[in-house]
Design an enzyme around this catalytic site. Structure first.
Site, PDB file in Angstrom:
ATOM      1  N   THR A   8       2.915   8.748  -1.283  1.00 55.02           N
ATOM      2  CA  THR A   8       1.904   7.718  -1.064  1.00 55.02           C
ATOM      3  C   THR A   8       1.404   7.806   0.357  1.00 55.02           C
ATOM      4  O   THR A   8       2.112   8.299   1.235  1.00 55.02           O
ATOM      5  CB  THR A   8       2.478   6.308  -1.310  1.00 55.02           C
ATOM      6  OG1 THR A   8       1.420   5.348  -1.192  1.00 55.02           O
ATOM      7  CG2 THR A   8       3.568   5.955  -0.317  1.00 55.02           C
ATOM      8  N   ASN A  10       0.321   4.918   1.521  1.00 52.07           N
ATOM      9  CA  ASN A  10       0.418   3.480   1.784  1.00 52.07           C
ATOM     10  C   ASN A  10       1.704   3.209   2.587  1.00 52.07           C
ATOM     11  O   ASN A  10       2.814   3.310   2.069  1.00 52.07           O
ATOM     12  CB  ASN A  10       0.445   2.775   0.415  1.00 52.07           C
ATOM     13  CG  ASN A  10       0.547   1.276   0.532  1.00 52.07           C
ATOM     14  OD1 ASN A  10       1.042   0.749   1.532  1.00 52.07           O
ATOM     15  ND2 ASN A  10       0.083   0.597  -0.498  1.00 52.07           N
ATOM     16  N   LYS A  13       4.452   0.813   1.296  1.00 49.88           N
ATOM     17  CA  LYS A  13       5.385   1.315   0.283  1.00 49.88           C
ATOM     18  C   LYS A  13       6.521   2.088   0.944  1.00 49.88           C
ATOM     19  O   LYS A  13       7.675   1.987   0.537  1.00 49.88           O
ATOM     20  CB  LYS A  13       4.661   2.239  -0.707  1.00 49.88           C
ATOM     21  CG  LYS A  13       3.783   1.513  -1.703  1.00 49.88           C
ATOM     22  CD  LYS A  13       3.316   2.489  -2.776  1.00 49.88           C
ATOM     23  CE  LYS A  13       2.262   1.860  -3.659  1.00 49.88           C
ATOM     24  NZ  LYS A  13       1.754   2.790  -4.680  1.00 49.88           N
ATOM     25  N   ASP A  72       3.770   4.735  -9.821  1.00 46.02           N
ATOM     26  CA  ASP A  72       2.458   4.375 -10.349  1.00 46.02           C
ATOM     27  C   ASP A  72       2.604   2.985 -10.928  1.00 46.02           C
ATOM     28  O   ASP A  72       3.639   2.665 -11.528  1.00 46.02           O
ATOM     29  CB  ASP A  72       1.992   5.370 -11.419  1.00 46.02           C
ATOM     30  CG  ASP A  72       0.509   5.200 -11.705  1.00 46.02           C
ATOM     31  OD1 ASP A  72      -0.259   4.898 -10.776  1.00 46.02           O
ATOM     32  OD2 ASP A  72       0.098   5.355 -12.877  1.00 46.02           O
ATOM     33  N   SER A  73       1.589   2.163 -10.698  1.00 48.14           N
ATOM     34  CA  SER A  73       1.735   0.779 -11.121  1.00 48.14           C
ATOM     35  C   SER A  73       0.396   0.200 -11.518  1.00 48.14           C
ATOM     36  O   SER A  73      -0.654   0.798 -11.280  1.00 48.14           O
ATOM     37  CB  SER A  73       2.361  -0.046 -10.000  1.00 48.14           C
ATOM     38  OG  SER A  73       1.522  -0.006  -8.872  1.00 48.14           O
ATOM     39  N   PHE A 155      -2.464  -7.838  -2.303  1.00 46.42           N
ATOM     40  CA  PHE A 155      -3.628  -6.980  -2.551  1.00 46.42           C
ATOM     41  C   PHE A 155      -3.885  -6.978  -4.057  1.00 46.42           C
ATOM     42  O   PHE A 155      -3.172  -7.641  -4.827  1.00 46.42           O
ATOM     43  CB  PHE A 155      -3.374  -5.551  -2.035  1.00 46.42           C
ATOM     44  CG  PHE A 155      -2.372  -4.780  -2.880  1.00 46.42           C
ATOM     45  CD1 PHE A 155      -1.023  -5.071  -2.806  1.00 46.42           C
ATOM     46  CD2 PHE A 155      -2.787  -3.794  -3.766  1.00 46.42           C
ATOM     47  CE1 PHE A 155      -0.101  -4.376  -3.586  1.00 46.42           C
ATOM     48  CE2 PHE A 155      -1.869  -3.096  -4.542  1.00 46.42           C
ATOM     49  CZ  PHE A 155      -0.532  -3.386  -4.458  1.00 46.42           C
ATOM     50  N   LYS A 178       7.818 -11.576  -2.367  1.00 45.76           N
ATOM     51  CA  LYS A 178       7.231 -10.732  -3.421  1.00 45.76           C
ATOM     52  C   LYS A 178       8.094  -9.491  -3.678  1.00 45.76           C
ATOM     53  O   LYS A 178       8.365  -9.153  -4.831  1.00 45.76           O
ATOM     54  CB  LYS A 178       5.804 -10.323  -3.055  1.00 45.76           C
ATOM     55  CG  LYS A 178       5.177  -9.538  -4.200  1.00 45.76           C
ATOM     56  CD  LYS A 178       3.758  -9.143  -4.004  1.00 45.76           C
ATOM     57  CE  LYS A 178       3.413  -8.085  -5.040  1.00 45.76           C
ATOM     58  NZ  LYS A 178       2.266  -7.274  -4.652  1.00 45.76           N
ATOM     59  N   HIS A 183       7.635  -5.797  -9.467  1.00 42.79           N
ATOM     60  CA  HIS A 183       7.793  -4.615 -10.308  1.00 42.79           C
ATOM     61  C   HIS A 183       8.212  -3.405  -9.474  1.00 42.79           C
ATOM     62  O   HIS A 183       9.115  -2.666  -9.827  1.00 42.79           O
ATOM     63  CB  HIS A 183       6.484  -4.356 -11.041  1.00 42.79           C
ATOM     64  CG  HIS A 183       5.264  -4.374 -10.143  1.00 42.79           C
ATOM     65  ND1 HIS A 183       5.021  -5.387  -9.242  1.00 42.79           N
ATOM     66  CD2 HIS A 183       4.251  -3.485  -9.965  1.00 42.79           C
ATOM     67  CE1 HIS A 183       3.909  -5.132  -8.579  1.00 42.79           C
ATOM     68  NE2 HIS A 183       3.429  -3.978  -8.992  1.00 42.79           N
ATOM     69  N   ARG A 184       7.533  -3.222  -8.296  1.00 41.68           N
ATOM     70  CA  ARG A 184       7.844  -2.058  -7.465  1.00 41.68           C
ATOM     71  C   ARG A 184       9.217  -2.209  -6.818  1.00 41.68           C
ATOM     72  O   ARG A 184       9.994  -1.259  -6.765  1.00 41.68           O
ATOM     73  CB  ARG A 184       6.756  -1.891  -6.385  1.00 41.68           C
ATOM     74  CG  ARG A 184       6.776  -0.536  -5.728  1.00 41.68           C
ATOM     75  CD  ARG A 184       5.537  -0.270  -4.896  1.00 41.68           C
ATOM     76  NE  ARG A 184       4.682  -1.410  -4.738  1.00 41.68           N
ATOM     77  CZ  ARG A 184       3.573  -1.628  -5.457  1.00 41.68           C
ATOM     78  NH1 ARG A 184       3.169  -0.774  -6.357  1.00 41.68           N
ATOM     79  NH2 ARG A 184       2.840  -2.717  -5.267  1.00 41.68           N
TER      80      ARG A 184
END
Ligand code: ITT
Length: 200
Positions: A8, A10, A13, A72-73, A155, A178, A183-184
């Site tokens: 990534t 990002n 992450k 991937d999400s 986001f 969060k 999920h992540r």
């Protein structure tokens, strides 16, 4: 220390997974794909989150010679049979236009009552070794969709997803709150025993 690449660009992450690996006491140096600018991004041609995560992880592991993790999400809406799903980032046509994606989704669900607005964020996290060994872990965050965006944090679809048991949207949670339920976060934490098994 063993090197592990996260597919990534990002930085959030990378920070999130690094903290999870450190907390687990794993002696792993996590670096983002930015450390390898010469390696092109892989096309996400899969039709599931897991397929896309595996494609990215294998491509990076092969290209660098180091183990690689990819995720991937997306958002899956029950009444839309799981859409936007893998198309979450480009639901309104332009990749990464969060506001357009969210506005289109809200318009599509305009007539749908609260009891039919169940949705979840889904994430598949894949680990691939240069020799082709692979593992995938999935995580979900279940909730319902608001009629209007609320909150300034996060986001993507965060301002409309209210997790089950919460009165706030994901965009009103702190990043730590969060990450604890996301999920992540779940998928990344699920990778800890896998990293320990394959790299430990
Ligand atoms: P990479 O650079 O790592 O590929 P990305 O921005 O493309 O990241 P993802 O593949 O993780 O993002 O997510 C795809 C889309 O799904 C993203 O653009 C959002 O619209 C949505 N999404 C995923 N996780 C989300 C979350 O935690 N909160 C809100 N929206 C999310």
């Amino acid at each position: 220390m063993k090197r592990l690449i996260l597919a990534t660009r990002n930085a959030n992450k990378v920070t999130e997974l690094r903290a999870i690996l450190e907390e687990a006491g794993l002696d792993v140096e996590l670096v983002g794909a930015d450390a390898y600018p010469e390696i092109p991004d892989v096309k996400e041609t899969g039709v599931t989150f897991a397929e896309n995560a595996l494609l990215k992880a294998h491509a990076l592991a092969r290209a660098t010679g180091f183990p690689a993790v990819a995720d991937d999400s997306g958002l899956c809406v029950d009444v839309l049979n799981g859409a936007p799903g893998i198309f979450s980032a480009r639901w309104a046509g332009t990749h990464g236009d969060d506001k357009a994606n969210l506005d289109l989704l809200l318009a599509q669900l305009g007539d749908i009552a609260d009891e039919h607005r169940a949705a979840h964020f889904a994430c598949a996290a894949a680990l691939a070794l240069p020799d082709g060994t692979e593992r995938v872990v999935e995580g979900r965050l279940e909730g319902t969709l608001r009629h209007e965006p609320t909150g300034a944090g996060g986001f993507g679809y965060d301002p409309i997803l209210q997790p089950l048991g919460e009165t706030r949207t994901c965009a009103e949670l702190t990043p730590a709150e969060k990450n604890a339920i996301s999920h992540r976060g779940k998928a990344f934490r699920g990778l800890v025993p896998v990293v320990r098994e394959l790299l430990g």
